[in-house]
Scaffold this motif. Structure first.
Motif, PDB file in Angstrom:
ATOM      1  N   GLY A  14       0.826  -1.195   0.000  1.00 35.69           N
ATOM      2  CA  GLY A  14       0.000   0.000   0.000  1.00 35.69           C
ATOM      3  C   GLY A  14       0.861   1.247   0.000  1.00 35.69           C
ATOM      4  O   GLY A  14       2.045   1.196  -0.359  1.00 35.69           O
ATOM      5  N   ARG A  39      -1.040  -3.695   7.584  1.00 32.54           N
ATOM      6  CA  ARG A  39      -2.329  -4.135   7.038  1.00 32.54           C
ATOM      7  C   ARG A  39      -2.810  -3.211   5.916  1.00 32.54           C
ATOM      8  O   ARG A  39      -3.581  -3.629   5.055  1.00 32.54           O
ATOM      9  CB  ARG A  39      -3.377  -4.200   8.149  1.00 32.54           C
ATOM     10  CG  ARG A  39      -3.104  -5.267   9.205  1.00 32.54           C
ATOM     11  CD  ARG A  39      -4.287  -5.422  10.164  1.00 32.54           C
ATOM     12  NE  ARG A  39      -4.421  -4.255  11.029  1.00 32.54           N
ATOM     13  CZ  ARG A  39      -3.846  -4.132  12.210  1.00 32.54           C
ATOM     14  NH1 ARG A  39      -3.052  -5.099  12.655  1.00 32.54           N
ATOM     15  NH2 ARG A  39      -4.035  -3.056  12.946  1.00 32.54           N
ATOM     16  N   ARG A  40      -2.346  -1.958   5.941  1.00 34.34           N
ATOM     17  CA  ARG A  40      -2.804  -0.982   4.942  1.00 34.34           C
ATOM     18  C   ARG A  40      -1.676  -0.224   4.267  1.00 34.34           C
ATOM     19  O   ARG A  40      -1.933   0.567   3.350  1.00 34.34           O
ATOM     20  CB  ARG A  40      -3.746   0.031   5.609  1.00 34.34           C
ATOM     21  CG  ARG A  40      -5.031  -0.583   6.145  1.00 34.34           C
ATOM     22  CD  ARG A  40      -5.862   0.431   6.882  1.00 34.34           C
ATOM     23  NE  ARG A  40      -7.087  -0.162   7.397  1.00 34.34           N
ATOM     24  CZ  ARG A  40      -7.883   0.428   8.278  1.00 34.34           C
ATOM     25  NH1 ARG A  40      -7.564   1.621   8.763  1.00 34.34           N
ATOM     26  NH2 ARG A  40      -8.984  -0.173   8.689  1.00 34.34           N
TER      27      ARG A  40
END
Length: 265
Positions: A14, A39-40
Motif C-alpha cells: 500500500g 495491514r494498509r
C-alpha cells in the motif's frame, strides 16, 4: 553507496511509510508499529549508519544529517511517492532534513521529539537547554577514550531515560547499545552543527504530527518549543507519562496515536 548496503525491514503493501529509529537503537524498535500499519501500508524501516545491520560511516569527514538522508535515499525511492516519514529522536531529525530535500514526495511527517539541538544553539549561546545532552555526550566520549564502552552507554542512556536506566537494562540488550554508542561523537556533531535554520522548516506545508513526552529532557523540550510553532500544519500531541524513549519503552500508546493520525490523512 550501493542500495544493498542499507539494511531495511519491510512489511505490507500500500502507500509507503518509512520509519527512522533513534540513536542507540535500530530498525527493530519499529516492529510493533510495522505489524499494525502493514495491514494498509508498505512499511520500511532502515538501519542508520553504524546501527543494526547497516555499515558504519565510511568517511574521514564528520557525518551530517544530510549524509544520513542520502544513505536512506534508496529506501525512500522504494517506498514510492507520496510517502509518510516517521521518526524518533535522531531519526526524526533525519526525517525533517529528508523532507526538506524533496518535500513534494512527502505526504506527512510523524515526529517524536526530533533532536535538532542546532536550533537551540542558534537561538541562544550556552548555557542553554542543550547543556544536559552536551555534558552527557562529553562524559560518554571521555569514557570511550578510556576504553569503557559500558560507561559511555551509561552516561548516554541515563541522560535520556533517567539515572539507573542503564544498570536496569537486560544484559542481552546492553551489548548492541554499547556498540552503537561508540558513534556518539558522530551523532552529536551532526545534531549540534546542522546548518538548516529554523525558518527553513516553515516551508514544510504538509501535515506534521509532533509528539512530546512530558517526562522528557530539557533538550528535547527546547527543540519542541522552537519547532512546533515553525511548522505550518502541525498537530502537537503530549504524553503525560512518557519520556524521550516513549516509542521504545511504551510503544502501544505511541503507535495508537500514529495510527489514528495516518487514518485521518
Amino acid at each position: 553507496m550501493a542500495a544493498s548496503e542499507v539494511f531495511v525491514r519491510e512489511a505490507g503493501s500500500g502507500p509507503g511509510v518509512v520509519c527512522l529509529h533513534s540513536n542507540a537503537s535500530s530498525s527493530s524498535q519499529w516492529r510493533g508499529l510495522m505489524d499494525s500499519l502493514s495491514r494498509r501500508h508498505r512499511v520500511l524501516a532502515p538501519d542508520a549508519y553504524g546501527a543494526g545491520k547497516s555499515p558504519g560511516w565510511p568517511m574521514d569527514r564528520p557525518l551530517t544529517l544530510a549524509d544520513e538522508a542520502e544513505f536512506i535515499e534508496p529506501v525512500l525511492q522504494r517506498a514510492g511517492s507520496p510517502l509518510v516519514l516517521v521518526g524518533h529522536s535522531y531519526g526524526a531529525a533525519v526525517a525533517l532534513i529528508a523532507a526538506l530535500r524533496q518535500p513534494a514526495r512527502v505526504k506527512a511527517l510523524v515526529l517524536y521529539e526530533p533532536t535538532l539541538f542546532s536550533l537551540i544553539e542558534a537561538e541562544s549561546p550556552q548555557p542553554n537547554a542543550a547543556d544536559g545532552i552536551r555534558h552527557a555526550v562529553a562524559a560518554a566520549a571521555a569514557a570511550l577514550d578510556r576504553g569503557d564502552t559500558n560507561g559511555a552507554a551509561e552516561h548516554f542512556i541515563d541522560y535520556w531515560m533517567g539515572t539507573g536506566s542503564w544498570a536496569a537494562t537486560p544484559e542481552s540488550r546492553q551489548l548492541p547499545i554499547a556498540t552503537s554508542v561508540r558513534n556518539v561523537r558522530h551523532w552529536a556533531q551532526a545534531l549540534f552543527t546542522e546548518p538548516t535554520p529554523l525558518a527553513a522548516f516553515r516551508s514544510l506545508e504538509l501535515p506534521v504530527l509532533y509528539m512530546v513526552g512530558d517526562r522528557s529532557t530539557a533538550s528535547a523540550h527546547g527543540v519542541a518549543r522552537l519547532l512546533v510553532p515553525a511548522l505550518p500544519r502541525v498537530t502537537p500531541h503530549r504524553f503525560d507519562t512518557l519520556g524521550h524513549m516513549g516509542p521504545v519503552t511504551d510503544p502501544e500508546p505511541v503507535n495508537r496515536v500514529i495510527e489514528d493520525f495516518l487514518a485521518r490523512l
